[in-house]
Design an enzyme around this catalytic site. Structure first.
Site, PDB file in Angstrom:
ATOM      1  CB  SER A 242      -0.895   0.005   1.238  1.00 41.46           C
ATOM      2  OG  SER A 242      -0.093   0.104   2.414  1.00 41.46           O
ATOM      3  CE  LYS A 243      -1.566   6.510  -3.221  1.00 43.72           C
ATOM      4  NZ  LYS A 243      -2.241   7.811  -3.432  1.00 43.72           N
ATOM      5  NE  ARG A 244      -0.437   0.140   6.153  1.00 43.36           N
ATOM      6  CZ  ARG A 244       0.168  -0.863   6.763  1.00 43.36           C
ATOM      7  NH1 ARG A 244       1.320  -0.653   7.371  1.00 43.36           N
ATOM      8  NH2 ARG A 244      -0.382  -2.061   6.793  1.00 43.36           N
ATOM      9  CG  HIS A 245       3.322  -1.562   3.038  1.00 39.68           C
ATOM     10  ND1 HIS A 245       2.114  -2.150   2.756  1.00 39.68           N
ATOM     11  CD2 HIS A 245       3.570  -1.815   4.343  1.00 39.68           C
ATOM     12  CE1 HIS A 245       1.650  -2.751   3.847  1.00 39.68           C
ATOM     13  NE2 HIS A 245       2.510  -2.556   4.822  1.00 39.68           N
ATOM     14  N   GLY A 246       5.067   1.827   0.437  1.00 39.03           N
ATOM     15  CA  GLY A 246       5.941   2.261  -0.655  1.00 39.03           C
ATOM     16  C   GLY A 246       5.326   2.097  -2.027  1.00 39.03           C
TER      17      GLY A 246
END
Length: 473
Positions: A242-246
């Site tokens: 996800s975006k929080r992961h990259g």
């Protein structure tokens, strides 16, 4: 096909930016082709007209260019080939390998609901495959593939191995919608065939698509390209990326200060290994990359590893090469345009002089820019909390006043001369070197951490250095 030159393709959908998973797919295709003297082609799959945008196309092209992934020949736009796709459907109809389907949207929804209620996967029931009634008047049909109902469709996959799909689980897919627009499944097959693609390397989420597309190839009597479905990228916690992961666009990594070479090196190791080697030059990647070393398990994205790898690249890069990379990326960094304006006003020479020291403590170009803040900040500037704490000590202020008087009368101004004077003052004052150097650093840079303070003073010059000290006295 075994004797044909290798041709791979990267085929993004322009409904968003070039995300990190797409960038890795492009890299794998690029390495596989380049390592075998082949070609990599670029096809923009823009058949979804409602969601495809020119902005996304520009971002994909710019992202690949920044990553250093070039392609051969002109970019192919899938939508522009719709007439060719319809021509192939006519050929399938003539072969008896496709048929018109008049099922309405309501009927299809009924089939789906019934299948789910009975615990079956939703499938088209084939009611127009061998029709027993005349077609309804004035209704435009969709065109479906007459897929085999018996036996199996086997995908011999370069990463996943032999994967078997019972044909009973694969229904008669739509090739042409009732409005005459080709579907993705059909367009991909026709384009890959016409572009001479020999090897399809894409995400494992396309594996079921592979079975359906093989059925189209066989219905047309065309050779099936070799296929390899690479693992997906998950976050460090094992969850879907996800975006929080990259899961960001490539342009975001540029803005975060990563070097293209470091990002390529990081991406190639997501799912691929070559012994214990972690650091690869581009040429080493090209020579070593092979699908047999791509694992089946999902790769895990880890920002900390990427950052450490990027720091390695920054430290290892020759200073002039790093300076060129920094200048090229500066407009995209936070605060970069304003910093560039100041550096362009005559400070690049000082930046270059400080670069050997600054790069030792930088893991990203953003940190490198932050390390250069001593050079580009304008007087009077605020001190950070630790610098204020140092200068709140009367002894520190006394040392700062004393050394400023010595430096004002100094003959010459270079790092060695300034260092010798500071050491001599500290000795005469009965103080440790740090008791003089740290207040100097706090006053001149506004921080307690910077490149070596004597180099800083030399780079800033006598007038600017003394003026900054005076601001604190």
């Amino acid at each position: 096909m075994s004797d044909s030159p290798i041709v791979t393709r990267f085929a993004p959908s322009p409904t968003g930016f070039l995300h990190i998973g797409g960038a890795r797919t492009a890299l794998f295709n690029w390495l596989y082709a380049r390592g075998r003297g082949g070609k990599m082609l670029l096809r923009i799959e823009d058949t979804d007209r409602a969601r495809s945008t020119q902005e996304a196309i520009d971002a994909i092209v710019a992202g690949m260019a920044w990553l250093g992934l070039d392609w051969d020949g002109d970019t192919v736009f899938q939508y522009s080939r719709a007439d060719r796709h319809r021509e192939v459907v006519d050929e399938l109809l003539a072969r008896g390998a496709a048929y018109p389907c008049y099922a309405t949207a309501e009927e299809l929804e009924e089939m789906r609901a019934r299948a789910l209620a009975e615990g079956r996967p939703p499938r088209y029931d084939g009611r127009w495959r061998e029709p027993s009634v005349a077609p309804p008047a004035g209704v435009k049909p969709a065109i479906r593939l007459k897929a085999p109902r018996e036996g199996e469709t086997v995908v011999e996959d370069g990463v996943q191995g032999t994967v078997t799909f019972p044909n009973a689980d694969l229904d008669d897919l739509v090739l042409l919608r009732s409005d005459g627009t080709p579907t993705y499944m059909l367009a991909v097959v026709v384009d890959d065939h016409d572009m001479g693609v020999t090897d399809i390397i894409r995400g494992v989420d396309h594996l079921t698509n592979a079975a359906r597309q093989i059925q189209i190839y066989r219905a047309l009597g065309w050779d099936v390209p070799r296929m390899a479905h690479i693992p997906l990228i998950h976050g460090p916690d094992g969850a879907k990326l996800s975006k929080r992961h990259g899961a960001l666009g490539v342009e975001a990594y540029r803005e975060m200060g990563y070097l293209p070479a470091a990002l390529r090196n990081y991406l190639v190791r997501l799912g691929w290994s070559h012994g214990d080697q972690e650091i690869f030059s581009t040429q080493e990647m090209i020579e070593a990359f092979d699908l047999g070393q791509v694992g089946r398990s999902a790769a895990r994205f880890d920002f900390a590893k990427l950052e450490n790898l990027n720091g390695h690249y920054i430290r290892a890069m020759p200073d002039d090469e790093l300076l060129d990379a920094f200048r090229a990326n500066l407009p995209y960094l936070p605060g970069g345009p304003a910093a560039q304006e100041k550096l362009d006003a005559g400070l690049w020479e000082g930046f270059r002089a400080a670069l050997p020291a600054m790069k030792e403590r930088a893991k990203t170009l953003v940190e490198l820019l932050d390390n250069a803040s001593f050079l580009i900040r304008e007087r009077p500037f605020d001190l950070d909390a630790k610098a204020m704490q140092i200068l709140a000590d009367p002894a520190a202020t006394s040392n700062l006043r004393g050394i400023s008087e010595r430096l004002r009368d100094l003959d010459g101004w270079d790092a060695q001369t300034v260092e010798a004077e500071v050491r001599a003052f500290a000795e005469s004052a009965g103080a440790k070197l740090g008791a003089v150097a740290q207040p100097l650093r706090a006053a001149v840079t506004g921080r307690t951490v910077s490149p070596p303070i004597f180099d800083v003073l030399a780079i800033l010059g006598r007038e600017e250095s003394l003026a900054r000290i005076a601001d604190r006295l």
